[in-house]
Design an enzyme around this catalytic site. Structure first.
Site, PDB file in Angstrom:
ATOM      1  N   MET A  18       0.815  -1.214   0.000  1.00  0.00           N
ATOM      2  CA  MET A  18       0.000   0.000   0.000  1.00  0.00           C
ATOM      3  C   MET A  18       0.844   1.257   0.000  1.00  0.00           C
ATOM      4  O   MET A  18       0.485   2.254  -0.638  1.00  0.00           O
ATOM      5  CB  MET A  18      -0.954   0.018   1.195  1.00  0.00           C
ATOM      6  CG  MET A  18      -2.103  -0.954   1.065  1.00  0.00           C
ATOM      7  SD  MET A  18      -3.401  -0.722   2.309  1.00  0.00           S
ATOM      8  CE  MET A  18      -2.504  -0.845   3.832  1.00  0.00           C
ATOM      9  N   ASP A  37      11.432   3.706   4.117  1.00  0.00           N
ATOM     10  CA  ASP A  37      11.301   2.271   4.392  1.00  0.00           C
ATOM     11  C   ASP A  37      12.649   1.777   4.912  1.00  0.00           C
ATOM     12  O   ASP A  37      13.674   2.431   4.698  1.00  0.00           O
ATOM     13  CB  ASP A  37      10.936   1.518   3.106  1.00  0.00           C
ATOM     14  CG  ASP A  37      10.187   0.220   3.361  1.00  0.00           C
ATOM     15  OD1 ASP A  37       9.019   0.131   2.969  1.00  0.00           O
ATOM     16  OD2 ASP A  37      10.772  -0.711   3.964  1.00  0.00           O
ATOM     17  N   VAL A  61      10.983   3.667  11.553  1.00  0.00           N
ATOM     18  CA  VAL A  61       9.925   4.506  12.129  1.00  0.00           C
ATOM     19  C   VAL A  61       9.914   4.480  13.653  1.00  0.00           C
ATOM     20  O   VAL A  61       9.258   5.320  14.271  1.00  0.00           O
ATOM     21  CB  VAL A  61       8.518   4.152  11.586  1.00  0.00           C
ATOM     22  CG1 VAL A  61       8.441   4.408  10.090  1.00  0.00           C
ATOM     23  CG2 VAL A  61       8.113   2.727  11.940  1.00  0.00           C
ATOM     24  N   ASN A  87       2.129   4.712   6.996  1.00  0.00           N
ATOM     25  CA  ASN A  87       1.724   3.429   6.445  1.00  0.00           C
ATOM     26  C   ASN A  87       2.577   2.266   6.946  1.00  0.00           C
ATOM     27  O   ASN A  87       2.102   1.138   6.970  1.00  0.00           O
ATOM     28  CB  ASN A  87       1.791   3.487   4.909  1.00  0.00           C
ATOM     29  CG  ASN A  87       1.570   2.135   4.295  1.00  0.00           C
ATOM     30  OD1 ASN A  87       0.464   1.622   4.282  1.00  0.00           O
ATOM     31  ND2 ASN A  87       2.642   1.524   3.808  1.00  0.00           N
ATOM     32  N   TYR A 153      -0.925  -7.154  16.978  1.00  0.00           N
ATOM     33  CA  TYR A 153      -1.336  -6.307  15.850  1.00  0.00           C
ATOM     34  C   TYR A 153      -2.650  -5.603  16.168  1.00  0.00           C
ATOM     35  O   TYR A 153      -2.788  -4.400  15.948  1.00  0.00           O
ATOM     36  CB  TYR A 153      -1.458  -7.164  14.588  1.00  0.00           C
ATOM     37  CG  TYR A 153      -1.879  -6.395  13.363  1.00  0.00           C
ATOM     38  CD1 TYR A 153      -0.944  -5.664  12.632  1.00  0.00           C
ATOM     39  CD2 TYR A 153      -3.201  -6.406  12.921  1.00  0.00           C
ATOM     40  CE1 TYR A 153      -1.319  -4.962  11.497  1.00  0.00           C
ATOM     41  CE2 TYR A 153      -3.583  -5.709  11.792  1.00  0.00           C
ATOM     42  CZ  TYR A 153      -2.640  -4.985  11.078  1.00  0.00           C
ATOM     43  OH  TYR A 153      -3.015  -4.289   9.957  1.00  0.00           O
ATOM     44  N   LYS A 157      -3.066  -1.518  16.371  1.00  0.00           N
ATOM     45  CA  LYS A 157      -3.954  -0.768  15.478  1.00  0.00           C
ATOM     46  C   LYS A 157      -5.070  -0.085  16.260  1.00  0.00           C
ATOM     47  O   LYS A 157      -5.558   0.979  15.856  1.00  0.00           O
ATOM     48  CB  LYS A 157      -4.503  -1.674  14.376  1.00  0.00           C
ATOM     49  CG  LYS A 157      -3.425  -2.139  13.397  1.00  0.00           C
ATOM     50  CD  LYS A 157      -2.709  -0.959  12.758  1.00  0.00           C
ATOM     51  CE  LYS A 157      -1.703  -1.390  11.701  1.00  0.00           C
ATOM     52  NZ  LYS A 157      -1.159  -0.258  10.941  1.00  0.00           N
TER      53      LYS A 157
END
Length: 170
Positions: A18, A37, A61, A87, A153, A157
């Site tokens: 994505m 990245d 990140v 992302n 996860y 999120k």
């Protein structure tokens, strides 16, 4: 469409998936795109595919210093910052019982803390332009109802969804 013409955008996790699709689409609509990245080879290839309106920066990140460097480079190279697409993400399979604390921390570090750091450093750069800006934080349906086989996860999120509301109120 030209809604992002001449806007400066940072897209994390832009070497594939994505993030790559987002970076290519933003550039196709006239944006200047900073792709980030950990995957330097594929990230450089995407930037080369896009052309002069793209710049690739290797970026962890979870690193505050990396975030400072990425935002500073976007501002100095392209003259400001208008859009952040948070992302970058990762997933580890495992229930709350099967997931190790190390795995839980790693997933939350990338997915939640990475988003926090991106917002923390992008917002002042956006404010400095006087144009405002847009932040897109990628979450998941797993944030809404949890999934037993991806506990870390789902938690990460969920944190992104709640943080995004806080950032929007700011």
């Amino acid at each position: 469409m030209t809604r992002v013409k001449d806007k400066v955008c940072i897209v994390t996790g832009a070497a594939s998936g994505m993030g790559k699709a987002d970076a290519i689409r933003l550039a196709a609509e006239g944006a200047k795109v900073v792709l980030t990245d950990l995957n330097e080879r594929d990230g450089q290839a995407v930037a080369q595919e896009i052309g002069d309106s793209a710049l690739f920066i290797k970026h962890n990140v979870t690193s505050e210093d990396d975030w400072k460097r990425v935002v500073d480079t976007a501002v100095s190279h392209f003259g400001g910052l208008d859009v952040l697409v948070n992302n970058a993400g990762m997933m580890t399979m495992g229930s709350v019982v099967d997931c190790t604390l190390e795995e839980y921390r790693k997933v939350n570090g990338v997915n939640s803390e990475g988003v926090f750091l991106g917002c923390k450093y992008a917002i002042p750069a956006m404010e400095a332009t006087g144009r405002g800006g847009s932040i897109i934080n990628m979450s998941s349906v797993a944030a809404l109802h949890g999934m037993s086989f991806i506990a870390a996860y789902s938690a990460s999120k969920g944190a992104v969804a709640a943080l995004t509301k806080s950032v929007a109120l700011y």
